[in-house]
Design a protein around this motif. Structure first.
Motif, PDB file in Angstrom:
ATOM      1  N   GLN A   1     -27.592 -37.495   7.661  1.00  0.00           N
ATOM      2  CA  GLN A   1     -26.152 -37.762   7.333  1.00  0.00           C
ATOM      3  C   GLN A   1     -25.535 -37.823   5.827  1.00  0.00           C
ATOM      4  OE1 GLN A   1     -28.027 -39.473   9.380  1.00  0.00           O
ATOM      5  NE2 GLN A   1     -27.553 -39.369  11.342  1.00  0.00           N
ATOM      6  N   THR A   2     -26.530 -38.115   4.913  1.00  0.00           N
ATOM      7  CA  THR A   2     -25.961 -37.961   3.477  1.00  0.00           C
ATOM      8  C   THR A   2     -25.664 -36.513   3.183  1.00  0.00           C
ATOM      9  OG1 THR A   2     -28.256 -37.737   2.740  1.00  0.00           O
ATOM     10  CG2 THR A   2     -27.469 -39.888   2.963  1.00  0.00           C
ATOM     11  N   LYS A   3     -26.368 -35.540   3.884  1.00  0.00           N
ATOM     12  CA  LYS A   3     -26.028 -34.420   3.709  1.00  0.00           C
ATOM     13  C   LYS A   3     -24.713 -33.878   4.132  1.00  0.00           C
ATOM     14  CE  LYS A   3     -27.099 -29.454   3.121  1.00  0.00           C
ATOM     15  NZ  LYS A   3     -26.055 -28.759   3.272  1.00  0.00           N
TER      16      LYS A   3
ATOM     17  N   TYR B   1     -18.979 -32.675   3.814  1.00  0.00           N
ATOM     18  CA  TYR B   1     -17.641 -32.886   4.082  1.00  0.00           C
ATOM     19  C   TYR B   1     -16.775 -33.366   2.784  1.00  0.00           C
ATOM     20  CZ  TYR B   1     -13.894 -36.005   5.437  1.00  0.00           C
ATOM     21  OH  TYR B   1     -12.553 -36.715   5.688  1.00  0.00           O
ATOM     22  N   PHE B   2     -17.306 -33.927   1.886  1.00  0.00           N
ATOM     23  CA  PHE B   2     -16.304 -34.297   0.726  1.00  0.00           C
ATOM     24  C   PHE B   2     -16.186 -33.142  -0.223  1.00  0.00           C
ATOM     25  CE2 PHE B   2     -19.015 -38.660   0.790  1.00  0.00           C
ATOM     26  CZ  PHE B   2     -17.889 -39.232   1.723  1.00  0.00           C
TER      27      PHE B   2
ATOM     28  N   LEU C   1     -12.790 -32.353   2.404  1.00  0.00           N
ATOM     29  CA  LEU C   1     -11.961 -33.435   2.103  1.00  0.00           C
ATOM     30  C   LEU C   1     -11.457 -33.170   0.713  1.00  0.00           C
ATOM     31  CD1 LEU C   1     -10.608 -36.091   2.577  1.00  0.00           C
ATOM     32  CD2 LEU C   1     -12.693 -37.384   1.743  1.00  0.00           C
ATOM     33  N   ILE C   2     -12.058 -33.022  -0.226  1.00  0.00           N
ATOM     34  CA  ILE C   2     -11.520 -33.026  -1.731  1.00  0.00           C
ATOM     35  C   ILE C   2     -10.804 -31.611  -1.803  1.00  0.00           C
ATOM     36  CG2 ILE C   2     -12.371 -32.482  -4.139  1.00  0.00           C
ATOM     37  CD1 ILE C   2     -14.567 -34.398  -3.591  1.00  0.00           C
ATOM     38  N   PRO C   3     -11.034 -30.461  -1.249  1.00  0.00           N
ATOM     39  CA  PRO C   3     -10.091 -29.477  -1.514  1.00  0.00           C
ATOM     40  C   PRO C   3      -8.731 -29.632  -0.720  1.00  0.00           C
ATOM     41  CG  PRO C   3     -12.341 -28.518  -1.000  1.00  0.00           C
ATOM     42  CD  PRO C   3     -12.243 -29.934  -0.976  1.00  0.00           C
ATOM     43  N   ALA C   4      -8.940 -30.257   0.409  1.00  0.00           N
ATOM     44  CA  ALA C   4      -7.591 -30.647   1.102  1.00  0.00           C
ATOM     45  C   ALA C   4      -6.846 -31.879   0.336  1.00  0.00           C
ATOM     46  CB  ALA C   4      -7.957 -30.974   2.446  1.00  0.00           C
TER      47      ALA C   4
ATOM     48  N   ALA D   1      -1.479 -36.363   7.055  1.00  0.00           N
ATOM     49  CA  ALA D   1      -1.233 -34.909   6.312  1.00  0.00           C
ATOM     50  C   ALA D   1      -2.749 -34.231   6.679  1.00  0.00           C
ATOM     51  CB  ALA D   1      -0.836 -34.956   5.264  1.00  0.00           C
ATOM     52  N   LEU D   2      -3.663 -34.857   6.545  1.00  0.00           N
ATOM     53  CA  LEU D   2      -4.900 -34.031   6.750  1.00  0.00           C
ATOM     54  C   LEU D   2      -5.068 -33.732   8.198  1.00  0.00           C
ATOM     55  CD1 LEU D   2      -7.412 -36.235   4.592  1.00  0.00           C
ATOM     56  CD2 LEU D   2      -6.485 -33.916   4.185  1.00  0.00           C
ATOM     57  N   ALA D   3      -5.018 -34.318   9.029  1.00  0.00           N
ATOM     58  CA  ALA D   3      -4.893 -33.879  10.468  1.00  0.00           C
ATOM     59  C   ALA D   3      -3.849 -32.901  10.915  1.00  0.00           C
ATOM     60  CB  ALA D   3      -4.550 -35.160  11.418  1.00  0.00           C
ATOM     61  N   LYS D   4      -3.154 -32.493  10.000  1.00  0.00           N
ATOM     62  CA  LYS D   4      -2.293 -31.352  10.346  1.00  0.00           C
ATOM     63  C   LYS D   4      -2.584 -30.148   9.435  1.00  0.00           C
ATOM     64  CE  LYS D   4       1.944 -34.156  11.231  1.00  0.00           C
ATOM     65  NZ  LYS D   4       3.074 -34.608  11.015  1.00  0.00           N
ATOM     66  N   ASP D   5      -3.662 -30.336   8.710  1.00  0.00           N
ATOM     67  CA  ASP D   5      -4.272 -29.205   7.789  1.00  0.00           C
ATOM     68  C   ASP D   5      -5.164 -28.471   8.725  1.00  0.00           C
ATOM     69  OD1 ASP D   5      -5.521 -27.636   5.877  1.00  0.00           O
ATOM     70  OD2 ASP D   5      -5.151 -29.026   4.266  1.00  0.00           O
ATOM     71  N   GLU D   6      -4.902 -27.136   9.084  1.00  0.00           N
ATOM     72  CA  GLU D   6      -5.990 -26.484   9.975  1.00  0.00           C
ATOM     73  C   GLU D   6      -7.228 -26.317   9.246  1.00  0.00           C
ATOM     74  OE1 GLU D   6      -3.667 -23.113  11.850  1.00  0.00           O
ATOM     75  OE2 GLU D   6      -2.645 -24.524  12.854  1.00  0.00           O
ATOM     76  N   VAL D   7      -7.003 -25.860   8.025  1.00  0.00           N
ATOM     77  CA  VAL D   7      -8.273 -25.413   7.325  1.00  0.00           C
ATOM     78  C   VAL D   7      -9.035 -26.493   7.057  1.00  0.00           C
ATOM     79  CG1 VAL D   7      -8.967 -24.643   4.892  1.00  0.00           C
ATOM     80  CG2 VAL D   7      -6.890 -23.668   6.021  1.00  0.00           C
ATOM     81  N   PHE D   8      -8.406 -27.783   6.763  1.00  0.00           N
ATOM     82  CA  PHE D   8      -9.134 -28.958   6.668  1.00  0.00           C
ATOM     83  C   PHE D   8      -9.816 -29.386   7.885  1.00  0.00           C
ATOM     84  CE2 PHE D   8      -9.439 -33.602   7.681  1.00  0.00           C
ATOM     85  CZ  PHE D   8     -10.149 -33.930   6.781  1.00  0.00           C
ATOM     86  N   VAL D   9      -8.928 -29.294   9.009  1.00  0.00           N
ATOM     87  CA  VAL D   9      -9.854 -29.768  10.429  1.00  0.00           C
ATOM     88  C   VAL D   9     -11.005 -28.927  10.698  1.00  0.00           C
ATOM     89  CG1 VAL D   9      -9.279 -29.871  12.808  1.00  0.00           C
ATOM     90  CG2 VAL D   9      -7.557 -30.633  11.186  1.00  0.00           C
ATOM     91  N   LYS D  10     -10.846 -27.505  10.474  1.00  0.00           N
ATOM     92  CA  LYS D  10     -12.028 -26.885  10.734  1.00  0.00           C
ATOM     93  C   LYS D  10     -13.274 -27.262   9.897  1.00  0.00           C
ATOM     94  CE  LYS D  10     -13.525 -22.046  11.167  1.00  0.00           C
ATOM     95  NZ  LYS D  10     -12.812 -20.440  11.011  1.00  0.00           N
ATOM     96  N   ALA D  11     -13.218 -27.377   8.705  1.00  0.00           N
ATOM     97  CA  ALA D  11     -14.007 -27.490   7.661  1.00  0.00           C
ATOM     98  C   ALA D  11     -14.553 -28.961   7.849  1.00  0.00           C
ATOM     99  CB  ALA D  11     -13.666 -27.225   6.348  1.00  0.00           C
ATOM    100  N   ALA D  12     -13.861 -29.812   8.434  1.00  0.00           N
ATOM    101  CA  ALA D  12     -14.172 -31.286   8.526  1.00  0.00           C
ATOM    102  C   ALA D  12     -14.772 -31.550   9.774  1.00  0.00           C
ATOM    103  CB  ALA D  12     -13.096 -32.277   8.579  1.00  0.00           C
TER     104      ALA D  12
END
Length: 259
Positions: free
Chosen positions: A46-48, A53-54, A58-61, A102-113
């Protein structure tokens, strides 16, 4: 929507009521706000998952929202490992408090996350997340990232026994403590007054050093500074214990930290 606007305006008003600046440590440049997040993780794969994720989601978003630079730090020694701290600076407090929406509406983020956000209960991506909101000190209104290179960071939190004692401690920083840190060679990253979070009233600040030996020598220089001895004996601050508890953490920047 009205509740979020009310909360944002209330937080801004509360932070604007801070003490007048007595220090020339940093010119006023529009006060920042900080979301300091503590991610308590699971040992193992889980650490990886969390690191990916970060770094990749997360950080780019957050950067796309105008939250930058984002600091990411690991706690490598202590009872709560593995733990990652994220430091999110932004001049718009509403951006910070509505970031998750706002993150929940970011499609790029949602896919990567997705691997992190949808981790199964049998193998959770994290144990818990804690978040605290800070307003930058008036006399140190913006975060100062250090130069690139090998570094360690020191995160210190001062809890006070009363609101009056807390105000006195904040004023103590504005009465010369910034300059004493600078003379001692301490790299100053940020100073924040807690608005929301545990153990209020408190303040939190971050220092940085090339290595542990430099950290120790700089603190010796700080303690020996004649102006510190004078300031710490000042009856405005020495009439009683104005700090009831100090939390002190040594942090290492991750490979994906922007600070």
């Amino acid at each position: 929507m009205m509740r979020r606007k009310f909360l944002a305006s209330s937080l801004a008003a509360a932070s604007a009521a801070a003490l007048p600046r007595e220090s020339s440590a940093q010119p006023a440049a529009g006060r920042e706000y900080y979301d300091l997040r503590k991610y308590t993780l699971q040992s193992g794969p889980q650490t990886k998952l969390a690191a990916d994720y970060f770094e990749k989601a997360l950080i780019p978003a957050l950067n796309r929202l105008g939250i930058n630079p984002v600091g990411a730090f690991s706690v490598d020694v202590g009872p709560e490992t593995p733990t990652i701290y994220l430091l999110l600076p932004c001049k718009n407090v509403q951006t910070l408090i509505t970031a998750e929406l706002a993150l929940a509406k970011d499609e790029v983020f949602v896919k990567a996350a997705a691997p992190f956000w949808a981790a199964p209960a049998a193998a959770p991506a994290f144990k818990r997340v804690e978040s605290s909101l800070f307003a930058a000190f008036e006399g140190y209104s913006v975060l100062t990232p250090p130069a690139k290179g090998k570094r360690i960071f020191q995160l210190r939190t001062y809890e006070s026994p009363s609101n009056a004692a807390h105000i006195a401690k904040v004023k103590m920083f504005h009465s010369g403590e910034f300059e004493i840190f600078a003379r001692a060679g301490c790299g100053q990253v940020f100073y924040g007054d807690a608005l929301i979070g545990p153990n209020i009233p408190n303040l939190t600040y971050m220092l940085t050093f090339p290595d542990l030996a430099t950290l120790q020598s700089c603190w010796k220089a700080f303690s020996a500074d004649p102006e510190w001895k004078k300031l710490s004996a000042d009856q405005r601050f020495a009439y009683e214990s104005i700090v009831s508890n100090i939390t002190n953490l040594y942090l290492n920047p991750t490979s994906y930290s922007q600070i």
